[in-house]
Design an enzyme around this catalytic site. Structure first.
Site, PDB file in Angstrom:
ATOM      1  N   VAL A  57       0.834  -1.209   0.000  1.00 17.80           N
ATOM      2  CA  VAL A  57       0.000   0.000   0.000  1.00 17.80           C
ATOM      3  C   VAL A  57       0.863   1.250   0.000  1.00 17.80           C
ATOM      4  CG1 VAL A  57      -1.699   1.346   1.290  1.00 17.80           C
ATOM      5  CG2 VAL A  57      -1.966  -1.123   1.100  1.00 17.80           C
ATOM      6  N   LYS A  83      13.882  -3.931   2.997  1.00 21.59           N
ATOM      7  CA  LYS A  83      12.744  -3.713   2.098  1.00 21.59           C
ATOM      8  C   LYS A  83      12.646  -2.243   1.723  1.00 21.59           C
ATOM      9  CE  LYS A  83       7.776  -4.298   1.523  1.00 21.59           C
ATOM     10  NZ  LYS A  83       7.983  -4.587   0.100  1.00 21.59           N
ATOM     11  N   ARG A 130     -10.943  -9.321  16.330  1.00 25.59           N
ATOM     12  CA  ARG A 130     -10.864  -7.912  15.943  1.00 25.59           C
ATOM     13  C   ARG A 130     -10.274  -7.078  17.078  1.00 25.59           C
ATOM     14  NH1 ARG A 130     -13.709  -4.609  12.318  1.00 25.59           N
ATOM     15  NH2 ARG A 130     -13.981  -2.453  12.992  1.00 25.59           N
ATOM     16  N   ASN A 162      -6.317  -0.078   8.529  1.00 23.09           N
ATOM     17  CA  ASN A 162      -7.664  -0.427   9.002  1.00 23.09           C
ATOM     18  C   ASN A 162      -7.647  -1.026  10.408  1.00 23.09           C
ATOM     19  OD1 ASN A 162      -9.453   0.308   6.868  1.00 23.09           O
ATOM     20  ND2 ASN A 162      -8.564  -1.331   5.628  1.00 23.09           N
ATOM     21  N   VAL A 164      -9.876   1.966   9.689  1.00 24.77           N
ATOM     22  CA  VAL A 164      -9.385   3.321   9.523  1.00 24.77           C
ATOM     23  C   VAL A 164     -10.122   4.360  10.368  1.00 24.77           C
ATOM     24  CG1 VAL A 164     -10.811   3.791   7.475  1.00 24.77           C
ATOM     25  CG2 VAL A 164      -8.645   5.016   7.808  1.00 24.77           C
ATOM     26  N   SER A 185      -8.480   7.828   5.366  1.00 28.57           N
ATOM     27  CA  SER A 185      -8.939   7.635   3.980  1.00 28.57           C
ATOM     28  C   SER A 185     -10.422   7.304   3.905  1.00 28.57           C
ATOM     29  CB  SER A 185      -8.122   6.539   3.293  1.00 28.57           C
ATOM     30  OG  SER A 185      -8.126   5.343   4.054  1.00 28.57           O
ATOM     31  N   ASP A 190     -14.639   3.409  -1.319  1.00 25.13           N
ATOM     32  CA  ASP A 190     -15.968   2.801  -1.434  1.00 25.13           C
ATOM     33  C   ASP A 190     -16.885   3.663  -2.300  1.00 25.13           C
ATOM     34  OD1 ASP A 190     -15.626   0.601   0.661  1.00 25.13           O
ATOM     35  OD2 ASP A 190     -15.132   2.389   1.802  1.00 25.13           O
ATOM     36  N   ARG A 193     -15.963   3.285  -5.878  1.00 28.55           N
ATOM     37  CA  ARG A 193     -16.446   2.000  -6.384  1.00 28.55           C
ATOM     38  C   ARG A 193     -17.930   2.072  -6.738  1.00 28.55           C
ATOM     39  NH1 ARG A 193     -13.243  -1.489  -1.769  1.00 28.55           N
ATOM     40  NH2 ARG A 193     -11.360  -1.940  -2.983  1.00 28.55           N
ATOM     41  N   ARG A 195     -19.707   4.796  -7.484  1.00 27.58           N
ATOM     42  CA  ARG A 195     -19.897   5.665  -8.644  1.00 27.58           C
ATOM     43  C   ARG A 195     -19.489   4.952  -9.933  1.00 27.58           C
ATOM     44  NH1 ARG A 195     -17.743  11.608  -6.434  1.00 27.58           N
ATOM     45  NH2 ARG A 195     -19.271  11.781  -4.728  1.00 27.58           N
ATOM     46  N   HIS A 210     -23.214  11.943  -8.354  1.00 27.85           N
ATOM     47  CA  HIS A 210     -22.928  12.407  -6.996  1.00 27.85           C
ATOM     48  C   HIS A 210     -23.633  11.483  -6.006  1.00 27.85           C
ATOM     49  CE1 HIS A 210     -21.213  15.975  -8.835  1.00 27.85           C
ATOM     50  NE2 HIS A 210     -22.302  16.040  -9.579  1.00 27.85           N
ATOM     51  N   HIS A 217     -16.126   2.627   7.507  1.00 28.28           N
ATOM     52  CA  HIS A 217     -15.583   1.849   6.401  1.00 28.28           C
ATOM     53  C   HIS A 217     -15.610   0.362   6.729  1.00 28.28           C
ATOM     54  CE1 HIS A 217     -12.994   0.368   3.248  1.00 28.28           C
ATOM     55  NE2 HIS A 217     -12.098  -0.032   4.124  1.00 28.28           N
TER      56      HIS A 217
END
Length: 354
Positions: A57, A83, A130, A162, A164, A185, A190, A193, A195, A210, A217
């Site tokens: 990412v 890395k 979680r 996340n 997030v 973010s 979402d 995606r 739209r 719109h 999220h």
């Protein structure tokens, strides 16, 4: 004489439009989007972004930022030095496109950056709950906050890891930074995606659609169908959408990340493009409305919500009117975020006492 003057006029007109004049522009010749002074030098104030985490990412975000050319410098930071070295070497091969430089850095280098992007976070392990994952990520955020603080009074911190919305709220609490300068973010990806899917269905360019995804999220998010429109025309009426259509769009949008992860292990192109867009919007002061994890004064909580973004962070959130079903989802999201943030901070206090 008339033909001579006519020929002279036509030649002058052609020369005035010749691309050769642009080719002599030192900014274009150098391949940089940063304006140069009369001597061909950059201005002393350079736009920089520090990216903490050089995984898939973080590196993808860096590549989009380099290609966008809005920043003079990208600073990559990671505890995995091998890395980090490899990613910076690889990214540097693309800097000729815009003359944006990329370098390895330490946490101290983030202190004066215009934007600090935090992608670093623990990945959920098999069998891990979680709550356990959140606890590990809180420790990581505490360590990052301790390493980069104090930072410049104008620096914006952007969370990407996340969950997030929760981590953005936690970082704001542990760092003590102003809420308008700590953002996440959110549901930006979402929303894009949704739209994109609606664009294919309606045959209308996504830029004219719109529609927002708000809430938390992940599993506690919802499209705001009551506010959705196509250039001012009610979207449901325009597309003749049924309740079943809307349900399918919502589910497909929410589950797309899971489908990608099941197929290839992780997602990074979409979120990389979104984060690069957010960063560019800040540094260029574009005053864009984006769906971000922000403090919402109405609900007294961090929440993924449309907000006006400018060079100093969040100017304000949009005062949207929701229907009953949408309001129910938002209240559930607020309750979840508030309780998990409180639990995370309580864990932090327990660790202090040990």
């Amino acid at each position: 004489l008339l033909p001579f003057f006519l020929l002279f006029f036509l030649l002058s007109l052609l020369l005035s439009r010749s691309p050769r004049r642009e080719a002599l522009d030192p900014a274009l010749m150098s391949g940089t989007t940063t304006p140069l002074d009369t001597k061909g030098h950059r201005p002393s104030s350079m736009a920089s972004v520090a990216i903490i985490g050089s995984g898939s990412v973080g590196s993808t975000i860096a590549s989009y930022i380099i290609w966008g050319g809005a920043f003079d410098e990208v600073i990559m930071i990671d505890i995995d030095k091998d890395k980090l070295r490899g990613e910076v070497m690889d990214l540097s091969d693309a800097t000729f496109l815009t003359d944006t430089s990329v370098k390895k850095g330490e946490f101290s280098d983030a202190k004066k950056s215009d934007i600090v992007v935090i992608t670093a976070g623990a990945k959920q392990q098999k069998g891990e709950t979680r709550e356990q994952l959140l606890k590990r990520n809180v420790k990581i955020l505490k360590s990052i906050a301790k390493s980069i603080l104090p930072i410049s009074e104008s620096t914006i911190v952007l969370l990407v890891a996340n969950p997030v919305d929760i981590l953005t709220a936690v970082f704001q609490q542990v760092s003590g930074l102003p809420k308008e300068r700590v953002i996440g973010s959110g549901t930006f990806l979402d929303t894009m995606r949704l739209r994109g899917a609606l664009s294919k269905k309606l045959g209308v360019a996504a830029v004219h659609i719109h529609a927002y995804i708000v809430g938390m999220h992940g599993d506690c998010q919802t499209p705001l169908w009551s506010n959705a429109n196509v250039s001012g025309v009610n979207l449901i009426e325009y597309g003749k959408l049924t309740k079943e259509d809307m349900k399918k769009f919502a589910i497909a949008t929410r589950n797309k990340a899971y489908e990608i992860i099941n197929a290839k292990g992780s997602t990074y192109y979409g979120i990389g493009a979104c984060v690069a867009t957010i960063c560019r919007g800040i540094v260029q002061n574009r005053n864009q409305v984006l769906q971000l994890s922000v403090w919402n004064e109405t609900y007294k909580s961090y929440l993924s919500w449309p907000a006006l973004l400018w060079k100093k962070g969040i100017r304000h959130t949009l005062p949207l009117k929701l229907n009953d079903a949408e309001t129910k989802v938002i209240h559930k999201a607020v309750k979840t975020i508030t309780s998990e943030v409180a639990a995370a901070l309580e864990t932090t206090e327990e660790d202090k006492m040990k």
